[in-house]
Motif scaffolding. Sequence first.
Motif, PDB file in Angstrom:
ATOM      1  N   ALA A 173      25.108  69.187 -14.975  1.00 33.85           N
ATOM      2  CA  ALA A 173      25.484  67.795 -14.762  1.00 33.85           C
ATOM      3  C   ALA A 173      24.797  66.872 -15.755  1.00 33.85           C
ATOM      4  N   ASP A 174      25.519  65.843 -16.162  1.00 36.19           N
ATOM      5  CA  ASP A 174      24.937  64.791 -16.990  1.00 36.19           C
ATOM      6  C   ASP A 174      23.954  64.003 -16.125  1.00 36.19           C
ATOM      7  N   GLN A 175      22.750  63.818 -16.607  1.00 42.69           N
ATOM      8  CA  GLN A 175      21.704  63.225 -15.777  1.00 42.69           C
ATOM      9  C   GLN A 175      22.006  61.787 -15.380  1.00 42.69           C
ATOM     10  N   ARG A 176      22.515  60.980 -16.295  1.00 43.61           N
ATOM     11  CA  ARG A 176      22.694  59.558 -16.000  1.00 43.61           C
ATOM     12  C   ARG A 176      23.888  59.300 -15.087  1.00 43.61           C
ATOM     13  N   THR A 177      25.004  59.999 -15.320  1.00 43.24           N
ATOM     14  CA  THR A 177      26.235  59.708 -14.588  1.00 43.24           C
ATOM     15  C   THR A 177      26.530  60.670 -13.445  1.00 43.24           C
ATOM     16  N   GLY A 178      25.948  61.867 -13.472  1.00 42.88           N
ATOM     17  CA  GLY A 178      26.258  62.868 -12.458  1.00 42.88           C
ATOM     18  C   GLY A 178      27.537  63.624 -12.726  1.00 42.88           C
ATOM     19  N   ARG A 179      28.190  63.340 -13.841  1.00 39.60           N
ATOM     20  CA  ARG A 179      29.433  64.040 -14.178  1.00 39.60           C
ATOM     21  C   ARG A 179      29.141  65.511 -14.492  1.00 39.60           C
ATOM     22  N   ILE A 180      29.974  66.412 -14.002  1.00 36.31           N
ATOM     23  CA  ILE A 180      29.797  67.839 -14.244  1.00 36.31           C
ATOM     24  C   ILE A 180      30.425  68.195 -15.586  1.00 36.31           C
ATOM     25  N   ILE A 181      29.595  68.695 -16.506  1.00 37.34           N
ATOM     26  CA  ILE A 181      30.091  69.044 -17.839  1.00 37.34           C
ATOM     27  C   ILE A 181      30.342  70.551 -17.980  1.00 37.34           C
ATOM     28  N   TYR A 182      29.862  71.335 -17.002  1.00 34.05           N
ATOM     29  CA  TYR A 182      30.135  72.771 -16.997  1.00 34.05           C
ATOM     30  C   TYR A 182      30.087  73.273 -15.563  1.00 34.05           C
ATOM     31  N   ALA A 183      31.040  74.121 -15.213  1.00 32.00           N
ATOM     32  CA  ALA A 183      31.068  74.709 -13.872  1.00 32.00           C
ATOM     33  C   ALA A 183      31.477  76.171 -13.981  1.00 32.00           C
ATOM     34  N   GLN A 184      30.811  77.001 -13.196  1.00 31.43           N
ATOM     35  CA  GLN A 184      31.113  78.439 -13.159  1.00 31.43           C
ATOM     36  C   GLN A 184      30.983  78.911 -11.722  1.00 31.43           C
ATOM     37  N   ILE A 185      31.945  79.686 -11.259  1.00 35.18           N
ATOM     38  CA  ILE A 185      31.922  80.209  -9.896  1.00 35.18           C
ATOM     39  C   ILE A 185      32.220  81.704  -9.918  1.00 35.18           C
ATOM     40  N   GLY A 186      31.875  82.380  -8.820  1.00 33.49           N
ATOM     41  CA  GLY A 186      32.148  83.810  -8.695  1.00 33.49           C
ATOM     42  C   GLY A 186      32.654  84.125  -7.303  1.00 33.49           C
ATOM     43  N   PRO A 187      33.849  83.645  -6.934  1.00 33.93           N
ATOM     44  CA  PRO A 187      34.346  83.799  -5.567  1.00 33.93           C
ATOM     45  C   PRO A 187      34.736  85.218  -5.200  1.00 33.93           C
ATOM     46  N   ARG A 188      34.498  85.565  -3.943  1.00 34.18           N
ATOM     47  CA  ARG A 188      34.954  86.835  -3.391  1.00 34.18           C
ATOM     48  C   ARG A 188      35.496  86.558  -1.992  1.00 34.18           C
ATOM     49  N   LYS A 189      36.799  86.808  -1.797  1.00 36.96           N
ATOM     50  CA  LYS A 189      37.440  86.615  -0.499  1.00 36.96           C
ATOM     51  C   LYS A 189      38.050  87.940  -0.052  1.00 36.96           C
ATOM     52  N   THR A 190      37.742  88.324   1.162  1.00 38.80           N
ATOM     53  CA  THR A 190      38.195  89.627   1.667  1.00 38.80           C
ATOM     54  C   THR A 190      38.678  89.518   3.103  1.00 38.80           C
ATOM     55  N   LEU A 191      39.319  90.601   3.565  1.00 37.40           N
ATOM     56  CA  LEU A 191      39.724  90.734   4.964  1.00 37.40           C
ATOM     57  C   LEU A 191      39.024  91.953   5.571  1.00 37.40           C
ATOM     58  N   ARG A 192      38.651  91.813   6.837  1.00 36.79           N
ATOM     59  CA  ARG A 192      38.078  92.931   7.588  1.00 36.79           C
ATOM     60  C   ARG A 192      38.827  93.046   8.916  1.00 36.79           C
ATOM     61  N   LYS A 193      38.891  94.256   9.424  1.00 42.61           N
ATOM     62  CA  LYS A 193      39.512  94.402  10.737  1.00 42.61           C
ATOM     63  C   LYS A 193      38.609  93.734  11.777  1.00 42.61           C
ATOM     64  N   PRO A 194      39.163  93.336  12.918  1.00 40.60           N
ATOM     65  CA  PRO A 194      38.356  92.642  13.923  1.00 40.60           C
ATOM     66  C   PRO A 194      37.094  93.424  14.279  1.00 40.60           C
ATOM     67  N   GLY A 195      35.943  92.799  14.143  1.00 41.52           N
ATOM     68  CA  GLY A 195      34.680  93.445  14.468  1.00 41.52           C
ATOM     69  C   GLY A 195      34.186  94.395  13.409  1.00 41.52           C
ATOM     70  N   VAL A 211      40.292  94.691   2.638  1.00 39.63           N
ATOM     71  CA  VAL A 211      41.218  94.207   1.614  1.00 39.63           C
ATOM     72  C   VAL A 211      40.509  93.144   0.784  1.00 39.63           C
ATOM     73  N   VAL A 212      40.644  93.249  -0.516  1.00 40.91           N
ATOM     74  CA  VAL A 212      40.111  92.215  -1.414  1.00 40.91           C
ATOM     75  C   VAL A 212      41.244  91.251  -1.768  1.00 40.91           C
ATOM     76  N   LEU A 213      41.089  90.010  -1.351  1.00 44.02           N
ATOM     77  CA  LEU A 213      42.093  88.992  -1.663  1.00 44.02           C
ATOM     78  C   LEU A 213      41.848  88.370  -3.033  1.00 44.02           C
ATOM     79  N   LEU A 214      40.576  88.152  -3.347  1.00 41.48           N
ATOM     80  CA  LEU A 214      40.198  87.547  -4.617  1.00 41.48           C
ATOM     81  C   LEU A 214      38.751  87.918  -4.911  1.00 41.48           C
ATOM     82  N   ASP A 215      38.489  88.351  -6.122  1.00 43.29           N
ATOM     83  CA  ASP A 215      37.115  88.717  -6.470  1.00 43.29           C
ATOM     84  C   ASP A 215      36.901  88.571  -7.976  1.00 43.29           C
ATOM     85  N   SER A 216      35.999  87.697  -8.345  1.00 44.53           N
ATOM     86  CA  SER A 216      35.661  87.515  -9.749  1.00 44.53           C
ATOM     87  C   SER A 216      34.194  87.130  -9.849  1.00 44.53           C
ATOM     88  N   LYS A 217      33.478  87.738 -10.767  1.00 48.91           N
ATOM     89  CA  LYS A 217      32.069  87.411 -10.949  1.00 48.91           C
ATOM     90  C   LYS A 217      31.871  86.173 -11.809  1.00 48.91           C
TER      91      LYS A 217
END
Length: 319
Positions: A221-243, A249-255
Amino acid sequence: MRRTASPLSLILLGVGVFLLVLAPMLAWYVEPRAKRTPVDVDQVTVFKGKGAYFDTEKVKTVPQANLTVTRQVRGDVADSTKEHAVWDVSTSVDPDKSLPAADPHDSLQWTMERWVTDRATNRPVHCCDEEPYFEGEAYLKFPFDVEKRSYRWWDNTLGATVPLKFSGMKKIQGYEGLRFTATVKATKTGTRQVPGRLVDAEADQVLAEEWYANHGIELVADQRTGRIIYAQIGPRKTLRKPGGDEDAVVLLDSKKIAFTEKTQKAQVALADDDSGRLKLVGETLPVGTAGLGLVLAAVGAFLVVRGRERPVPQQPESD
């Protein structure tokens, strides 16, 4: 002989005093009021990376695919006020096969959000058809004058705040900002009705558990304004059977899905421009105004004291 002040000396003294009064007003009154989240925004940021996603046509997870996240932020000027900024945010996730998406509904994942924040503090304001209800100190941007400390970042997929740790300074496209990092452990975020066989369950239909994790969040983030100048994420979304305690199942996975170079350059240009204007009002103009005012006031005062010598009229002698 007697001395009188010239018009020039009085003008110099008056202008100097005016500038000395104006300088602190610029720093303490004008600049804080210039630090307001804009409402007339229309910006697109693009993330790209590789990862796996669940292809509904093939009914299986496709590995090592190109993934694109596109986020558009539009300010709702009509609903915004002097105190509140209202932003409508569209976010889509696409593999190559759905790009370019003529309709966001064709994307792998698409969400619409409505964010309402205090324009001075960046804190959430719960009004104006806000969606979702969110908390924390930052999401689409940080507050003005970012500090070197931890911040509570709202993760919309998690539905909760994530503690972002200050991790030093980092240059993006030659522009230095404050770097913050975090990870998210696997957390159950909801349920979804799916065929039982999809998650290795015996029933025909089951409420599979949705789980979410994040390999790593990095924000600069830019210190004075708080604007984000770079962003990186690594989401992982999955399904599991009840319990279940394992991902079925992997719905989405990226490092790593990160701002493209084009987006980085655009964000840096905006941050540099906004920061420069705030610096001009908060530092450059006050210092320059005070310096000039001091010089003019000193010269004017000197000329007033020195004055111009004028002869004293002689009184006629009386008989």
